[in-house]
Design a protein around this motif. Structure first.
Motif, PDB file in Angstrom:
ATOM      1  N   PHE A 186     -14.089   1.351  -9.870  1.00 26.95           N
ATOM      2  CA  PHE A 186     -13.111   2.157  -9.373  1.00 26.95           C
ATOM      3  C   PHE A 186     -12.444   1.505  -8.064  1.00 26.95           C
ATOM      4  CE2 PHE A 186     -16.570   4.887 -10.989  1.00 26.95           C
ATOM      5  CZ  PHE A 186     -15.612   5.720 -11.899  1.00 26.95           C
ATOM      6  N   LEU A 187     -12.893   0.305  -7.444  1.00 24.61           N
ATOM      7  CA  LEU A 187     -12.281  -0.185  -6.461  1.00 24.61           C
ATOM      8  C   LEU A 187     -10.960  -0.693  -6.898  1.00 24.61           C
ATOM      9  CD1 LEU A 187     -15.283  -2.021  -4.629  1.00 24.61           C
ATOM     10  CD2 LEU A 187     -14.149   0.193  -4.130  1.00 24.61           C
ATOM     11  N   PRO A 188     -10.616  -1.409  -7.957  1.00 29.21           N
ATOM     12  CA  PRO A 188      -9.235  -1.976  -8.129  1.00 29.21           C
ATOM     13  C   PRO A 188      -8.159  -0.975  -8.149  1.00 29.21           C
ATOM     14  CG  PRO A 188     -11.139  -2.923  -9.549  1.00 29.21           C
ATOM     15  CD  PRO A 188     -11.593  -1.909  -8.795  1.00 29.21           C
ATOM     16  N   PRO A 189      -8.485  -0.037  -8.802  1.00 30.97           N
ATOM     17  CA  PRO A 189      -7.387   1.000  -8.861  1.00 30.97           C
ATOM     18  C   PRO A 189      -7.059   1.765  -7.493  1.00 30.97           C
ATOM     19  CG  PRO A 189      -9.087   1.959 -10.121  1.00 30.97           C
ATOM     20  CD  PRO A 189      -9.379   0.418  -9.966  1.00 30.97           C
ATOM     21  N   LEU A 190      -8.050   1.757  -6.776  1.00 30.85           N
ATOM     22  CA  LEU A 190      -8.117   2.413  -5.232  1.00 30.85           C
ATOM     23  C   LEU A 190      -7.378   1.400  -4.219  1.00 30.85           C
ATOM     24  CD1 LEU A 190     -11.356   4.255  -4.836  1.00 30.85           C
ATOM     25  CD2 LEU A 190      -9.218   5.417  -5.571  1.00 30.85           C
ATOM     26  N   SER A 191      -7.737   0.228  -4.537  1.00 28.58           N
ATOM     27  CA  SER A 191      -7.092  -1.079  -3.791  1.00 28.58           C
ATOM     28  C   SER A 191      -5.450  -1.018  -4.082  1.00 28.58           C
ATOM     29  CB  SER A 191      -7.776  -2.274  -4.053  1.00 28.58           C
ATOM     30  OG  SER A 191      -9.310  -2.104  -3.831  1.00 28.58           O
ATOM     31  N   VAL A 192      -5.161  -0.769  -5.295  1.00 28.95           N
ATOM     32  CA  VAL A 192      -3.824  -0.957  -5.702  1.00 28.95           C
ATOM     33  C   VAL A 192      -3.009   0.342  -5.065  1.00 28.95           C
ATOM     34  CG1 VAL A 192      -2.233  -0.536  -7.544  1.00 28.95           C
ATOM     35  CG2 VAL A 192      -4.001  -2.264  -7.692  1.00 28.95           C
ATOM     36  N   LEU A 193      -3.629   1.527  -5.005  1.00 29.40           N
ATOM     37  CA  LEU A 193      -3.206   2.687  -4.233  1.00 29.40           C
ATOM     38  C   LEU A 193      -2.721   2.266  -3.038  1.00 29.40           C
ATOM     39  CD1 LEU A 193      -1.930   5.486  -4.919  1.00 29.40           C
ATOM     40  CD2 LEU A 193      -4.291   6.296  -4.645  1.00 29.40           C
ATOM     41  N   VAL A 194      -4.034   1.893  -2.324  1.00 30.30           N
ATOM     42  CA  VAL A 194      -4.021   1.663  -0.939  1.00 30.30           C
ATOM     43  C   VAL A 194      -2.975   0.821  -0.403  1.00 30.30           C
ATOM     44  CG1 VAL A 194      -5.301   0.915   1.073  1.00 30.30           C
ATOM     45  CG2 VAL A 194      -6.256   2.553  -0.267  1.00 30.30           C
ATOM     46  N   THR A 195      -2.746  -0.372  -1.151  1.00 32.80           N
ATOM     47  CA  THR A 195      -1.802  -1.658  -1.117  1.00 32.80           C
ATOM     48  C   THR A 195      -0.455  -1.089  -1.262  1.00 32.80           C
ATOM     49  OG1 THR A 195      -3.432  -3.088  -1.819  1.00 32.80           O
ATOM     50  CG2 THR A 195      -1.235  -3.972  -1.594  1.00 32.80           C
ATOM     51  N   ALA A 196      -0.231  -0.332  -2.141  1.00 33.66           N
ATOM     52  CA  ALA A 196       1.001   0.455  -2.230  1.00 33.66           C
ATOM     53  C   ALA A 196       1.495   1.283  -1.016  1.00 33.66           C
ATOM     54  CB  ALA A 196       1.208   1.340  -3.666  1.00 33.66           C
ATOM     55  N   CYS A 197       0.283   1.923  -0.544  1.00 34.62           N
ATOM     56  CA  CYS A 197       0.864   2.915   0.417  1.00 34.62           C
ATOM     57  C   CYS A 197       1.115   1.879   1.854  1.00 34.62           C
ATOM     58  CB  CYS A 197      -0.241   3.844   1.037  1.00 34.62           C
ATOM     59  SG  CYS A 197      -0.649   5.121  -0.291  1.00 34.62           S
ATOM     60  N   CYS A 198       0.285   0.894   1.879  1.00 31.91           N
ATOM     61  CA  CYS A 198       0.382  -0.158   3.061  1.00 31.91           C
ATOM     62  C   CYS A 198       1.559  -0.862   2.946  1.00 31.91           C
ATOM     63  CB  CYS A 198      -0.509  -0.984   3.115  1.00 31.91           C
ATOM     64  SG  CYS A 198      -2.499  -0.110   3.423  1.00 31.91           S
ATOM     65  N   VAL A 199       2.169  -0.979   1.864  1.00 27.93           N
ATOM     66  CA  VAL A 199       3.415  -1.675   1.610  1.00 27.93           C
ATOM     67  C   VAL A 199       4.719  -0.691   1.799  1.00 27.93           C
ATOM     68  CG1 VAL A 199       5.175  -2.961  -0.137  1.00 27.93           C
ATOM     69  CG2 VAL A 199       2.589  -3.559   0.314  1.00 27.93           C
ATOM     70  N   GLY A 200       4.662   0.198   1.267  1.00 24.28           N
ATOM     71  CA  GLY A 200       5.926   1.237   1.322  1.00 24.28           C
ATOM     72  C   GLY A 200       5.843   1.836   2.816  1.00 24.28           C
ATOM     73  N   ALA A 201       4.761   2.197   3.555  1.00 26.32           N
ATOM     74  CA  ALA A 201       4.835   3.000   4.685  1.00 26.32           C
ATOM     75  C   ALA A 201       5.510   2.349   5.732  1.00 26.32           C
ATOM     76  CB  ALA A 201       3.359   3.400   5.025  1.00 26.32           C
ATOM     77  N   PRO A 202       5.384   0.749   6.025  1.00 30.93           N
ATOM     78  CA  PRO A 202       5.816   0.318   7.188  1.00 30.93           C
ATOM     79  C   PRO A 202       7.507   0.253   7.062  1.00 30.93           C
ATOM     80  CG  PRO A 202       3.979  -1.135   6.586  1.00 30.93           C
ATOM     81  CD  PRO A 202       4.225   0.126   5.312  1.00 30.93           C
ATOM     82  N   LEU A 203       7.780  -0.044   5.750  1.00 33.21           N
ATOM     83  CA  LEU A 203       9.180   0.449   5.554  1.00 33.21           C
ATOM     84  C   LEU A 203       9.844   1.433   5.705  1.00 33.21           C
ATOM     85  CD1 LEU A 203       9.740  -2.084   2.348  1.00 33.21           C
ATOM     86  CD2 LEU A 203      10.226  -2.693   4.600  1.00 33.21           C
ATOM     87  N   ALA A 204       9.116   2.603   5.185  1.00 33.32           N
ATOM     88  CA  ALA A 204       9.701   4.006   5.204  1.00 33.32           C
ATOM     89  C   ALA A 204       9.724   4.479   6.866  1.00 33.32           C
ATOM     90  CB  ALA A 204       8.691   4.946   4.667  1.00 33.32           C
ATOM     91  N   ASN A 211      -5.689  -4.488 -11.431  1.00 25.03           N
ATOM     92  CA  ASN A 211      -5.306  -5.435 -10.461  1.00 25.03           C
ATOM     93  C   ASN A 211      -3.880  -5.908 -10.865  1.00 25.03           C
ATOM     94  OD1 ASN A 211      -6.649  -4.643  -8.063  1.00 25.03           O
ATOM     95  ND2 ASN A 211      -8.266  -6.325  -8.525  1.00 25.03           N
ATOM     96  N   SER A 212      -3.823  -6.224 -12.265  1.00 31.96           N
ATOM     97  CA  SER A 212      -2.727  -6.820 -12.761  1.00 31.96           C
ATOM     98  C   SER A 212      -1.595  -6.086 -12.569  1.00 31.96           C
ATOM     99  CB  SER A 212      -2.951  -7.044 -14.416  1.00 31.96           C
ATOM    100  OG  SER A 212      -3.055  -5.757 -15.041  1.00 31.96           O
ATOM    101  N   LEU A 213      -1.685  -4.761 -12.152  1.00 31.85           N
ATOM    102  CA  LEU A 213      -0.234  -4.089 -11.928  1.00 31.85           C
ATOM    103  C   LEU A 213       0.098  -4.271 -10.565  1.00 31.85           C
ATOM    104  CD1 LEU A 213      -1.268  -0.992 -13.864  1.00 31.85           C
ATOM    105  CD2 LEU A 213       0.226  -2.610 -14.838  1.00 31.85           C
ATOM    106  N   PRO A 258       1.667  -6.649  -8.473  1.00 33.04           N
ATOM    107  CA  PRO A 258       3.124  -6.978  -8.337  1.00 33.04           C
ATOM    108  C   PRO A 258       4.020  -5.963  -8.716  1.00 33.04           C
ATOM    109  CG  PRO A 258       1.969  -8.708  -9.293  1.00 33.04           C
ATOM    110  CD  PRO A 258       1.041  -7.588  -9.722  1.00 33.04           C
ATOM    111  N   HIS A 259       3.824  -5.194  -9.546  1.00 32.68           N
ATOM    112  CA  HIS A 259       4.802  -4.346 -10.030  1.00 32.68           C
ATOM    113  C   HIS A 259       4.614  -3.032  -9.149  1.00 32.68           C
ATOM    114  CE1 HIS A 259       5.342  -6.514 -13.731  1.00 32.68           C
ATOM    115  NE2 HIS A 259       4.003  -6.544 -13.943  1.00 32.68           N
ATOM    116  N   VAL A 260       3.518  -2.810  -8.843  1.00 28.71           N
ATOM    117  CA  VAL A 260       3.415  -1.625  -7.721  1.00 28.71           C
ATOM    118  C   VAL A 260       3.968  -1.839  -6.429  1.00 28.71           C
ATOM    119  CG1 VAL A 260       1.544  -0.366  -6.352  1.00 28.71           C
ATOM    120  CG2 VAL A 260       1.174  -0.874  -9.121  1.00 28.71           C
ATOM    121  N   VAL A 261       3.863  -2.997  -5.935  1.00 29.73           N
ATOM    122  CA  VAL A 261       4.284  -3.689  -4.761  1.00 29.73           C
ATOM    123  C   VAL A 261       5.967  -3.551  -4.812  1.00 29.73           C
ATOM    124  CG1 VAL A 261       4.963  -5.614  -3.311  1.00 29.73           C
ATOM    125  CG2 VAL A 261       2.458  -5.188  -3.918  1.00 29.73           C
ATOM    126  N   LEU A 262       6.538  -3.830  -5.924  1.00 30.11           N
ATOM    127  CA  LEU A 262       8.045  -3.867  -6.134  1.00 30.11           C
ATOM    128  C   LEU A 262       8.469  -2.536  -6.144  1.00 30.11           C
ATOM    129  CD1 LEU A 262      10.675  -5.300  -6.304  1.00 30.11           C
ATOM    130  CD2 LEU A 262      10.189  -5.422  -8.741  1.00 30.11           C
TER     131      LEU A 262
END
Length: 422
Positions: A295-313, A107-109, A111-115
């Motif tokens: 396994f929930l934190p890395p999956l949550s980071v991956l899902v959040t990355a998709c939810c952040v990038g997809a609306p912009l795309a 989860n510490s990653l 902010p960097h994943v969102v950017l």
């Protein structure tokens, strides 16, 4: 004289005999070695390892046998096998614990994943365009399920000991923030001359519950108040099933049609049911929760990355349109004002609280960070105009970046204050 000399001679012989026994305890003949007791014939041990004794002639000592001890190969190999097995099991346990810690700390990653997902979506939209709007509701439901699995009754009981702070966070979520949303939504249409759907999108963002990222931001700045933030977010999320549709009807109903019953049903499926399922699973099947929790934190980071990038795309044409920059400025101003108002009002109301600064930061996160993904899911499902989803899409990114920027700023200030105090 003869008697005394004979006595002294005998004493001298006795002393020599004792000295020879002390110096040559290991010098025995093979013939006498065979009649030793069984306990005496056991191989000696040095540092826990059995040794074997072999006899060699020392020509410097006349008719004497020197004993040389070497490690016994059988016992040494068995000892090494036990040590190696123990060390290998310890290494496996260390590796397992290391992997688990890495998974938990992923989860510490965030902010960097969102950017990174934001930049990739802007530079190469097809990388996230496959994550269409039909995936938003399941993705948000998974994030809510993760919150339920990582929560317990004790967290809520401890946090409910601060009812005044919880009430203040609730007021910030569903009173202060909607007022700011109505203000900026009206400015969007009247002063900037943007379409009505854009103003409705900003108002919709202000009507949803608090973001789960606010609890994580609070954990990074003030870990002791993280349970309080979880309770605030969970309470606003649970009651959003009724509050969000009616606020949307109040603020947006005169501009665009709002399906209140559909919103209630959708929020129940996306938010309430997953959180309840996670809590029940944690309550009645703790072993399953312990197995899946790393396994929930890395999956949550991956899902959040998709939810952040997809609306912009998906909304890239609207984002890079002539009014896209105006929407960006309005969204930034809306979130910034929510952060500031939450921080300032908390300082005025709770100025006598000992740890008022930490409480101010917590309520600032609660007021300034909204569940923009929920607003985006509602916009795509209940509004025909696709422009309603543009402000939530931009808000998803800007809210995360602004929140984690405040985390870094406040942590640096805390470090400086500690240095000054020391």
């Amino acid at each position: 004289m003869n008697l005394s000399s004979s006595i002294s001679g005998k004493n001298l012989q006795i002393q020599r005999l004792h000295r020879s026994q002390l110096e040559f305890t290991s010098r025995i003949s093979p013939r006498h070695h065979s009649i030793l007791k069984p306990s005496q014939r056991l191989p000696p041990r040095i540092n826990g390892v059995s040794v074997r004794c072999s006899s060699t002639w020392h020509w410097s000592s006349r008719f004497s046998i020197g004993t040389r001890c070497v490690p016994d190969k059988c016992s040494e190999s068995s000892g090494l096998d036990q040590d190696s097995s123990n060390s290998s099991s310890q290494m496996l346990e260390q590796k397992k614990s290391t992997i688990v810690e890495i998974l938990k700390q992923s989860n510490s990653l965030l902010p960097h994943v969102v950017l990174a997902s934001t930049l990739i979506a802007l530079i190469f939209p097809p990388s996230f365009a496959w994550f269409t709007s039909r995936y938003y509701a399941p993705a948000l439901g998974f994030l809510m399920f993760a919150v339920g699995v990582n929560s317990s009754e004790n967290d809520f009981l401890e946090a409910f000991k601060q009812p005044a702070a919880i009430f203040a966070g609730y007021v910030g979520q569903f009173f202060v923030k909607p007022l700011l949303g109505y203000l900026f939504g009206t400015i969007t249409v009247t002063l900037f001359g943007l379409p009505t759907a854009i103003g409705a999108g900003i108002m919709l963002v202000s009507c949803v519950s608090g973001a789960q990222l606010s609890s994580y931001a609070t954990f990074l700045t003030d870990p002791c108040l993280a349970p309080l933030s979880v309770v605030m977010t969970s309470l606003s999320t649970a009651t959003a099933v009724f509050v969000t549709p009616f606020l949307s009807l109040l603020l947006i109903g005169k501009r665009l049609p709002v399906d209140v019953k559909g919103m209630i049903s959708s929020i129940t499926q996306i938010v309430v049911a997953p959180i309840a399922a996670g809590l029940l699973l944690n309550r009645f099947f703790p072993r399953i929760c312990d197995a899946i929790r790393p396994f929930l934190p890395p999956l949550s980071v991956l899902v959040t990355a998709c939810c952040v990038g997809a609306p912009l795309a998906i909304n890239i044409n609207s984002v890079i349109s002539p009014f896209g920059f105006a929407i960006l400025l309005l969204i930034v101003a809306f979130h910034l004002s929510a952060f500031v108002v939450g921080y300032a009002l908390t300082g005025l109301v709770f100025h006598r609280v000992p740890n008022v600064r930490a409480l101010q930061r917590t309520l600032s996160f609660e007021t300034g960070m909204q569940s923009s993904l929920l607003a985006l899911a509602l916009a795509n499902r209940f509004f025909q105009d696709p422009l309603v989803g543009v402000p939530p899409a931009i808000s998803t990114v800007m809210m995360s970046l602004m929140g984690f920027s405040l985390v870094m700023i406040w942590n640096k200030r805390k470090e400086k204050n500690l240095i000054k105090q020391s």
